[in-house]
Design a protein around this motif. Structure first.
Motif, PDB file in Angstrom:
ATOM      1  N   TYR A 203      19.228 -96.641 -27.076  1.00 20.13           N
ATOM      2  CA  TYR A 203      18.496 -95.762 -26.164  1.00 20.13           C
ATOM      3  C   TYR A 203      17.021 -96.100 -26.237  1.00 20.13           C
ATOM      4  O   TYR A 203      16.570 -96.746 -27.189  1.00 20.13           O
TER       5      TYR A 203
ATOM      6  N   TYR B 210      19.600 -93.605 -21.905  1.00 20.19           N
ATOM      7  CA  TYR B 210      20.736 -94.325 -22.476  1.00 20.19           C
ATOM      8  C   TYR B 210      21.309 -95.249 -21.408  1.00 20.19           C
ATOM      9  O   TYR B 210      21.468 -94.836 -20.258  1.00 20.19           O
TER      10      TYR B 210
ATOM     11  N   GLN C 130      30.655 -94.549 -20.603  1.00 19.64           N
ATOM     12  CA  GLN C 130      29.772 -93.404 -20.390  1.00 19.64           C
ATOM     13  C   GLN C 130      28.656 -93.877 -19.481  1.00 19.64           C
ATOM     14  O   GLN C 130      27.975 -94.856 -19.802  1.00 19.64           O
TER      15      GLN C 130
ATOM     16  N   GLY D 114      22.059 -92.643 -18.266  1.00 15.07           N
ATOM     17  CA  GLY D 114      21.379 -91.417 -17.874  1.00 15.07           C
ATOM     18  C   GLY D 114      20.290 -91.014 -18.843  1.00 15.07           C
ATOM     19  O   GLY D 114      20.105 -91.629 -19.897  1.00 15.07           O
ATOM     20  N   ARG D 115      19.591 -89.970 -18.444  1.00  9.77           N
ATOM     21  CA  ARG D 115      18.539 -89.393 -19.295  1.00  9.77           C
ATOM     22  C   ARG D 115      19.127 -88.219 -20.052  1.00  9.77           C
ATOM     23  O   ARG D 115      19.882 -87.416 -19.511  1.00  9.77           O
ATOM     24  N   PHE D 116      18.758 -88.126 -21.327  1.00 13.88           N
ATOM     25  CA  PHE D 116      19.225 -87.046 -22.192  1.00 13.88           C
ATOM     26  C   PHE D 116      18.045 -86.461 -22.949  1.00 13.88           C
ATOM     27  O   PHE D 116      17.104 -87.180 -23.298  1.00 13.88           O
TER      28      PHE D 116
ATOM     29  N   ARG E 280      22.646 -83.984 -21.248  1.00  9.18           N
ATOM     30  CA  ARG E 280      22.280 -84.823 -20.110  1.00  9.18           C
ATOM     31  C   ARG E 280      21.329 -84.056 -19.209  1.00  9.18           C
ATOM     32  O   ARG E 280      21.476 -82.841 -19.034  1.00  9.18           O
TER      33      ARG E 280
ATOM     34  N   ASP F 186      18.829 -86.003 -12.759  1.00 10.22           N
ATOM     35  CA  ASP F 186      18.005 -87.195 -12.400  1.00 10.22           C
ATOM     36  C   ASP F 186      16.864 -86.823 -11.499  1.00 10.22           C
ATOM     37  O   ASP F 186      16.752 -85.844 -10.896  1.00 10.22           O
TER      38      ASP F 186
END
Length: 193
Positions: free
Chosen positions: A31, A45, A127, A130-132, A190, A193
């Protein structure tokens, strides 16, 4: 009394060194930190291949069943009888009735190259990227502590005006026998976006 103190100090020293040896060099899910705040980080990630399973129930027994299924897969319970290295973290998500656990597959085992599980209870999936938001903590991480850390993460996100796109999941980075002050735990959620 002195010998007891010296013995205890020696035991703690050995446990600390053994913990350090166990956790160093373990491959972790990749990440990039986009933003570091006081109470949490925002991370990006990439898409990662994971082996996952879902077990009816929550708690110690459900965790044990899920872990054994996934360990069976990486220890050779797959179509190629291939041993796959353990990585970190182990992701654990729960609802009222079930536990979902996943192992991140090593970088050397791409989605296309992952062997098929022998067990119908284990699936290999990608998976999506995305942003977490991630909140890190240490020491013990029972279900009550996880719930408290999840609430604090969601409260911090709300205060920052950041919208989660799901429910928090727990990420365990170390084996259970790691000395408590060296343990790394995280709650992740998560983000939209």
């Amino acid at each position: 009394m002195v010998w007891l103190s010296v013995s205890l100090a020696g035991l703690v020293a050995v446990w600390t060194v053994a913990s350090w040896v166990m956790i160093r060099g373990v491959e972790e899910a990749p990440y990039a930190v986009i933003e570091a705040r006081n109470a949490f980080e925002i991370r990006a990630y990439p898409a990662i291949a994971i082996a996952e399973t879902r077990v009816n129930g929550v708690g110690f027994d459900a965790n044990g069943t899920a872990f054994r299924r996934l360990a069976g897969y990486i220890f050779g319970g797959n179509a190629r009888d291939q041993k796959i290295a353990m990585t970190a973290p182990v992701f654990i998500g729960r609802d009222q009735a079930a536990t979902e656990m996943s192992f991140v597959l090593p970088k050397t085992v791409s989605m296309d190259a992952a062997p098929a599980p022998k067990s119908a209870d284990v699936k290999v999936v990608e998976q999506p990227p995305g942003r977490f938001a991630a909140r890190r903590f240490s020491w013990f991480a029972g279900r009550e502590r996880q719930a408290a850390e999840a609430r604090e993460l969601l409260d911090d996100l709300k205060a920052a005006g950041i919208e989660p796109a799901g429910t928090p999941i727990y990420a365990a980075y170390n084996p259970p026998m790691t000395i408590p002050f060296m343990k790394r735990h995280e709650m992740l959620v998560r983000l939209s976006d």
